[in-house]
Design an enzyme around this catalytic site. Structure first.
Site, PDB file in Angstrom:
ATOM      1  N   TYR A 146       0.851  -1.289  -0.023  1.00  0.00           N
ATOM      2  CA  TYR A 146       0.044  -0.144   0.021  1.00  0.00           C
ATOM      3  C   TYR A 146       0.836   1.373   0.096  1.00  0.00           C
ATOM      4  CZ  TYR A 146      -3.861  -3.246   1.224  1.00  0.00           C
ATOM      5  OH  TYR A 146      -4.864  -4.351   1.371  1.00  0.00           O
ATOM      6  N   LYS A 195       3.809 -15.394   2.883  1.00  0.00           N
ATOM      7  CA  LYS A 195       3.919 -16.053   1.464  1.00  0.00           C
ATOM      8  C   LYS A 195       5.154 -16.413   1.222  1.00  0.00           C
ATOM      9  CE  LYS A 195       1.275 -17.857  -1.769  1.00  0.00           C
ATOM     10  NZ  LYS A 195       0.525 -18.925  -1.674  1.00  0.00           N
ATOM     11  N   ASP A 227      -2.564 -18.116   2.441  1.00  0.00           N
ATOM     12  CA  ASP A 227      -3.892 -18.801   1.844  1.00  0.00           C
ATOM     13  C   ASP A 227      -4.236 -19.840   2.901  1.00  0.00           C
ATOM     14  OD1 ASP A 227      -1.323 -19.729   1.325  1.00  0.00           O
ATOM     15  OD2 ASP A 227      -1.700 -20.727  -0.407  1.00  0.00           O
ATOM     16  N   ASP A 251      -4.801  -6.734   6.440  1.00  0.00           N
ATOM     17  CA  ASP A 251      -6.110  -5.715   5.972  1.00  0.00           C
ATOM     18  C   ASP A 251      -7.148  -6.804   5.654  1.00  0.00           C
ATOM     19  OD1 ASP A 251      -7.898  -4.106   5.126  1.00  0.00           O
ATOM     20  OD2 ASP A 251      -6.863  -3.681   2.866  1.00  0.00           O
ATOM     21  N   ASP A 255     -10.414  -8.375   8.520  1.00  0.00           N
ATOM     22  CA  ASP A 255     -11.751  -8.222   8.247  1.00  0.00           C
ATOM     23  C   ASP A 255     -12.480  -9.754   8.355  1.00  0.00           C
ATOM     24  OD1 ASP A 255     -11.862  -5.722   7.893  1.00  0.00           O
ATOM     25  OD2 ASP A 255     -12.685  -5.768   6.004  1.00  0.00           O
TER      26      ASP A 255
END
Ligand code: NAD
Length: 360
Positions: A146, A195, A227, A251, A255
């Protein structure tokens, strides 16, 4: 002890929920012999109305001079509020991004805790929920994809968009230290999510986290691919204590984790800098649809205040007392509209604040 707290009521339901959290903090002071000096800070729409901008330098200076910041929420109804006729950099949300940046808040903490009394709101099956779950996601907030360099180029009529994901070892180390420190205040387990089978930034992440772990031999460290983590959060959320991860993975995962608790009015959050300073706020927004109607659930803000006691002021016993009080009120069957279920007693914002205060 005397502590200085900046209070940001903000917009919409913000002033109502912050009022109730302050009531709870005042009771904590009374019971445990502390004193809090509050400085009120304008942010978002409330600041635009007075100063014409969503954040002033004076507000930043006031917040910086305090031990911690407790915030309600900011923003209005994007369709009807005059604040959204302003250019984007002058709107309420710009003030929130600017204060996070000014205070160098790089660590975002989002707990996901399922109260047994609210398990019906959880979308997972009963056998998966078991005795409930209690985890916290520690997300890096100021680096990664980001904040990396981005551009869109065109070659031979074909557009290509490029976003850069980079982390340096200092950025990784400081967030990893936060996660291990927090784990020590909980069940002493860190799951670092990356990852590393694909990304260089994740391989460095893993290496630095392992390095930091050497200073915390009492904390168990495990690594998990992102994942797999997304899957494990709905397959067996009980396995997690502290999830440590980078900005974008955090992020998405935070959620997902909050969704499995089912109740937005219950979710607290914190953003911390390198010292113990932090900004504490509910995960939800300013709910303009119910503002000023005594309908808002103040518990997310009250639990954010409990996080402030624990992480910025090191008042663990007092934080426990606030969390226990919330638990007792739920066990007694009191509910605001958002978490109401059959057989429970419906109460408003003020009464919920009074009930929690009385239990401390
Ligand atoms: P929201 O979280 O404010 O509301 C979503 C729904 O949840 C609404 O129906 C609302 O009534 C309900 N709700 C939220 N909090 C509640 C509570 N404590 N008790 C009972 N019900 C509650 O999200 P939104 O409607 O998308 O956004 C409204 C405004 O809030 C926007 O201006 C948005 O930009 C802002 N916002 C601010 C923050 C923040 O201050 N950190 C975060 C998210 C959204």
């Amino acid at each position: 002890m005397n502590y200085k707290i900046a209070l940001i009521p903000g917009d919409g339901i913000g002033p109502e929920i912050v009022r109730e959290a302050k009531k709870v903090l005042d009771r904590v002071c009374e019971k445990y012999g502390h004193s809090f000096t509050y400085s009120e800070v304008l942010l978002g729409g409330a600041s635009i109305d007075v100063h014409g901008v969503p954040l002033t330098q004076e507000a930043i200076d006031t917040a910086k001079a305090c031990d911690a910041v407790l915030m309600g929420s900011i923003g209005g109804d994007a369709k009807t509020s005059p604040w959204y006729k302003l250019e984007p950099s002058k709107r309420p949300e710009a003030g929130l991004l600017a204060i996070r940046k000014a205070l160098n808040l790089f660590a975002n903490l989002r707990p996901a805790y399922l109260y047994n009394e609210l398990r019906k709101a959880c979308p997972l099956r009963d056998e998966i929920i078991g005795d409930g779950f209690d985890m916290i996601i520690v997300r890096e907030l100021t680096g990664g994809l980001y904040f990396g360099e981005r551009k869109t180029i065109e070659e031979n009529g074909v557009k290509t968009a490029i976003d850069t994901l980079s982390y340096n070892e200092n950025e990784i180390r400081r967030i990893a230290i936060k996660a291990f420190e927090i784990a020590r205040k909980r069940r002493s387990k860190v799951t670092s999510v990356d990852k590393a089978n694909v990304l260089d930034s994740s391989r460095l992440w893993r290496k630095v986290v392992e390095d930091v772990a050497k200073d915390y031999p009492d904390v168990t460290l495990e690594h998990m691919l992102v994942d797999n983590c997304a899957m494990q959060l709905v397959r067996d959320p009980k396995q997690f204590d502290v999830i440590l991860t980078e900005n974008m993975f955090g992020d998405i995962l935070s959620d997902e984790a909050s969704m499995v608790t089912g109740s937005i009015g219950m979710l607290s959050s914190a953003s911390l800098n390198e010292t113990k300073f932090g900004l504490y706020e509910p995960s939800h927004g300013s709910a303009p649809d119910i503002a000023g109607q005594d309908k808002a659930n103040p518990i997310a803000t009250i639990l954010s205040a409990a996080m402030m006691l624990r992480y910025s002021l090191d008042l663990d016993k007092e934080a426990d007392a606030v969390e226990d009080a919330v638990q007792k009120v739920l066990t007694l069957g009191y509910r605001t509209g958002d978490i109401m279920s059959e057989g429970c007693k419906l109460v408003g914002t003020k009464e919920m604040g009074d009930l929690v205060t009385d239990q401390i």
